[in-house]
Design an enzyme around this catalytic site. Structure first.
Site, short mmCIF file in Angstrom:
data_model
loop_
_atom_site.label_atom_id
_atom_site.label_comp_id
_atom_site.label_asym_id
_atom_site.label_seq_id
_atom_site.Cartn_x
_atom_site.Cartn_y
_atom_site.Cartn_z
N GLU A 97 80.94 -32.83 4.32
CA GLU A 97 80.61 -33.93 3.21
C GLU A 97 79.80 -34.98 4.11
O GLU A 97 78.71 -35.60 3.19
CB GLU A 97 81.95 -34.40 2.84
N LYS A 113 73.59 -32.89 9.78
CA LYS A 113 73.12 -31.98 8.72
C LYS A 113 71.87 -30.94 9.37
O LYS A 113 71.65 -29.75 8.68
CB LYS A 113 71.96 -32.96 7.86
N ILE A 159 79.13 -41.05 0.81
CA ILE A 159 79.07 -40.86 -0.83
C ILE A 159 79.80 -39.50 -1.01
O ILE A 159 79.34 -38.64 -0.30
CB ILE A 159 77.79 -40.84 -1.25
N GLU A 200 65.45 -45.40 13.66
CA GLU A 200 65.30 -45.02 15.06
C GLU A 200 64.22 -45.59 15.84
O GLU A 200 63.26 -45.91 15.05
CB GLU A 200 65.48 -43.49 15.24
N LYS A 245 68.63 -32.54 3.90
CA LYS A 245 69.78 -32.75 2.93
C LYS A 245 69.80 -32.42 1.57
O LYS A 245 70.43 -31.75 1.22
CB LYS A 245 69.94 -34.35 2.84
N VAL A 274 78.76 -42.71 15.02
CA VAL A 274 79.89 -42.09 13.86
C VAL A 274 81.28 -41.63 14.37
O VAL A 274 82.22 -42.00 14.02
CB VAL A 274 79.19 -41.06 12.91
N GLY A 298 75.98 -39.89 3.41
CA GLY A 298 76.89 -40.34 4.44
C GLY A 298 78.11 -40.45 3.81
O GLY A 298 78.83 -39.33 3.71
N ASP A 341 64.44 -35.67 7.62
CA ASP A 341 66.00 -36.03 7.17
C ASP A 341 66.56 -35.78 5.76
O ASP A 341 67.42 -34.96 5.67
CB ASP A 341 66.67 -37.48 7.56
N1 HSE Z 1 68.78 -41.72 9.21
C1 HSE Z 1 69.42 -41.50 8.20
C2 HSE Z 1 68.97 -42.44 7.11
C3 HSE Z 1 71.03 -41.55 8.45
O1 HSE Z 1 68.50 -43.38 7.34
O2 HSE Z 1 69.67 -42.25 5.91
C4 HSE Z 1 71.83 -40.33 8.46
O3 HSE Z 1 71.40 -39.42 7.82
#
Ligand code: HSE
Length: 403
Positions: free
Chosen positions: A122, A98, A129, A183, A198, A12, A127, A194
């Site tokens: 943001e 995040k 959006i 990953e 969020k 990024v 991502g 993750d």
């Molecule tokens: N690993 C996350 C996903 C991307 O697959 O959405 C970044 O938050």
């Protein structure tokens, strides 16, 4: 001219550089954004960014001309310490991190407010959006009632492959890894962590109180099988990993990440592959859906650069978009009080199921020796108590209500 810096030159971070290096924002912002430094421990010989590279954080911290910094390192440390020091110097910081926002958001937002700086993130949810800024401005007239989102691209890709191409979880995960979505250690994605960070950020913005991700029950998609997918099909539904949050009339917040049965009538059912979507329900607007690319170099950099521009436009008048209070855990609704319908697979007979749930919608013919059914909407505690009367429960998935 605004001098900016990038900390972390990974996927990024390099996308942020690419956009800043190739575009002139003078017409849009009245300011030029000039990259002054890029901090990374690695060398990038021959790269067009090479002349900006530094290994010394103090170059950025001590340069009074640097007013906006993009923290693109990821992880908690030293990202937290760097962000703290930058904000204390009155420099604005933007991030896609995040984990950091969901862990230290209250302290960092408070620091930003105290030092007339901005801390914007943001890109940390969805991502590229646009969703956090719309919540903090366009939806201000609303009381947010509910948020339901597909917040993780990797798991959405895996589930889409299972639903549309009949691959099992392991095959679909391998595919996601080969395509570079997942990953090598995919736990943060497939176990739901993750998405948990969020939904914690979304809920904190929606209700102005810090929702600690440690208080959000989280299940991933590792146990989802092709049988579950087939049952969902028979119920005209699909299985999606949903980050969900709502508030009740008493102001108690409920949040959860789990695979859910989503009716094909829901706009979320058609969100496939690595796409993300967030449906926000407000009392005045009703439902609105934010959809797009939730990950990737340029989509995520798109949101980061927009935040940098916003910071440059508000250098002398910080936006102070939000401050999160840490509250007691009693602001959360206990899960057993949350009402939901549940899809269940059981080895019990149809008669046994109907004796416990007379209103159950039964589905059979998917797998020998078991049936599936959907319970009526009940508090989870009551559902659990009734389910104890059945045998051989192979799976249970919450059903996302159609609003
Ligand atoms: N690993 C996350 C996903 C991307 O697959 O959405 C970044 O938050």
């Amino acid at each position: 001219m605004a001098k900016v810096a990038i900390i972390g030159f990974g996927t990024v971070g390099s996308g942020v550089f690419e956009i800043l290096n190739n575009k002139d924002f003078t017409q849009k912002t009245g300011e030029r954004l000039d990259v002054g430094y890029i901090l990374d421990i690695r060398d990038f010989p021959g790269h067009e960014a090479e002349r900006y590279m530094t290994k010394d954080f103090n170059d950025i911290l001590n340069d009074p001309k640097v007013q906006v910094v993009a923290e693109m390192m990821g992880g908690l440390h030293p990202a937290y310490e760097f962000t703290k020091e930058l904000l204390e110097r009155g420099k604005s910081v933007v991030t896609s991190n995040k984990e950091l926002v969901a862990t230290y958001g209250p302290e960092l937002l408070q620091l930003a407010a105290e030092h007339q700086a901005n801390y914007l993130f943001e890109a940390s949810v969805g991502g590229g959006i646009p969703v956090l800024r719309p919540m903090m401005s366009c939806l201000l007239a609303n009381d947010i009632l509910r948020i339901a989102g597909i917040l993780n691209g990797t798991t959405n890709y895996i589930l889409s492959e299972m639903i549309h191409h009949g691959k099992d979880f392991e095959q679909a995960l391998k595919d996601a890894q080969e395509k570079g979505y997942a990953e090598r250690n995919p736990a943060a994605d497939v176990e739901g962590h993750d998405a948990c960070r969020k939904i914690a950020i979304l809920a904190s913005i929606a209700w102005g109180k810090f929702v600690d991700y440690n208080n959000i029950p989280t299940e991933g998609i590792c146990d989802i099988t092709l049988d579950d997918v087939q049952y969902a099909e028979k119920l005209d539904s699909v299985i999606k990993l949903i980050g969900y949050a709502s508030i009740n009339k008493a102001g108690k917040i409920y949040a959860r990440v789990s695979p859910m049965l989503v009716s094909r009538q829901s706009p979320l059912a058609g969100v496939d592959d690595v796409y993300n979507a967030i449906v926000i329900t407000g009392d005045a607007l009703g439902k609105s859906m934010f959809y797009g690319r939730g990950a990737g170099k340029l989509p995520t950099a798109s949101a980061v650069v927009a935040d940098m521009i916003d910071c440059v436009k508000h250098l002398k008048a910080p936006k102070r978009c939000t401050v999160w209070k840490r509250c007691g855990d009693d602001m959360m609704l206990p899960c057993e009080e949350k009402e939901t319908a549940m899809f269940v697979r059981t080895a019990s007979s149809k008669e046994a199921v109907l004796a416990v749930f007379p209103e159950a919608q039964i589905v059979d013919g998917v797998k020998a020796g078991e049936i599936g059914f959907v319970t009526p909407v009940l508090p989870e505690g009551a559902l659990d108590a009734r389910l104890e009367r059945l045998e051989g429960i192979a799976a249970r998935l919450r059903v996302l209500e159609i609003e």
